[in-house]
Design a protein around this motif. Sequence first.
Motif, PDB file in Angstrom:
ATOM      1  N   HIS A  89       0.829  -1.201   0.000  1.00 47.13           N
ATOM      2  CA  HIS A  89       0.000   0.000   0.000  1.00 47.13           C
ATOM      3  C   HIS A  89       0.868   1.257   0.000  1.00 47.13           C
ATOM      4  O   HIS A  89       0.683   2.160  -0.823  1.00 47.13           O
ATOM      5  N   CYS A 112      -4.946   1.499  -3.757  1.00 51.61           N
ATOM      6  CA  CYS A 112      -5.538   0.216  -3.348  1.00 51.61           C
ATOM      7  C   CYS A 112      -5.582  -0.765  -4.512  1.00 51.61           C
ATOM      8  O   CYS A 112      -5.285  -1.954  -4.342  1.00 51.61           O
ATOM      9  N   GLN A 155      -1.926  -1.965  -5.296  1.00 51.52           N
ATOM     10  CA  GLN A 155      -1.365  -2.911  -4.337  1.00 51.52           C
ATOM     11  C   GLN A 155      -1.882  -4.319  -4.590  1.00 51.52           C
ATOM     12  O   GLN A 155      -1.141  -5.295  -4.445  1.00 51.52           O
ATOM     13  N   TYR A 189      -9.547  -2.674   5.999  1.00 53.59           N
ATOM     14  CA  TYR A 189      -9.813  -1.789   4.864  1.00 53.59           C
ATOM     15  C   TYR A 189     -11.322  -1.822   4.635  1.00 53.59           C
ATOM     16  O   TYR A 189     -11.950  -2.869   4.775  1.00 53.59           O
TER      17      TYR A 189
END
Length: 166
Positions: free
Chosen positions: A78, A109, A112, A136
């Motif tokens: 991230h 996001c 990643q 998350y």
Amino acid sequence: MSPDTPLACGDDPASSVLRLGQIGFDAPASLLDRFGLKLQRVAPGEPIPGSFWGDEEAGIIGSTVYARDDTPVHSLLHEASHLIVLPPERRPDVHTDATDSIEEEDATCCLQIVLAGELPGVGRDRLMRDMDAWGYTFRLGSARAWFERDADNARDFLKARSLPHA
């Protein structure tokens, strides 16, 4: 614990996320190097420089990502992705907090998850499970649902910058 080890009943999901020490630093360092970033290993128990959340969370300063063996892989990816989505000329100014842009956060996001597929022993499925376990939040309820059905804007952002997006 292997990346595919299921949780036992009563386990804290956040405590079972994949840690950098479980996959080693070589493959992540090589991945980050492709984007002009450096991975700096921090000694066990030492504070992680540039960590926004503290504890074992990865940190960023300039073009360097800092992490320990106990840093979650999702955190490393991230924070690295925050730097990757930035134009290289903005990286020197980064210390701890890379953006306040929702567009960049969404792209981070998405990236990643994409990059997790390039790390042996990680993969997209594991990373999305770990993102959910860590807390998350996505409006569709899970990282997978968001990535598969609601990340078009993030993919467009990445594609426009010639970054991995699929």
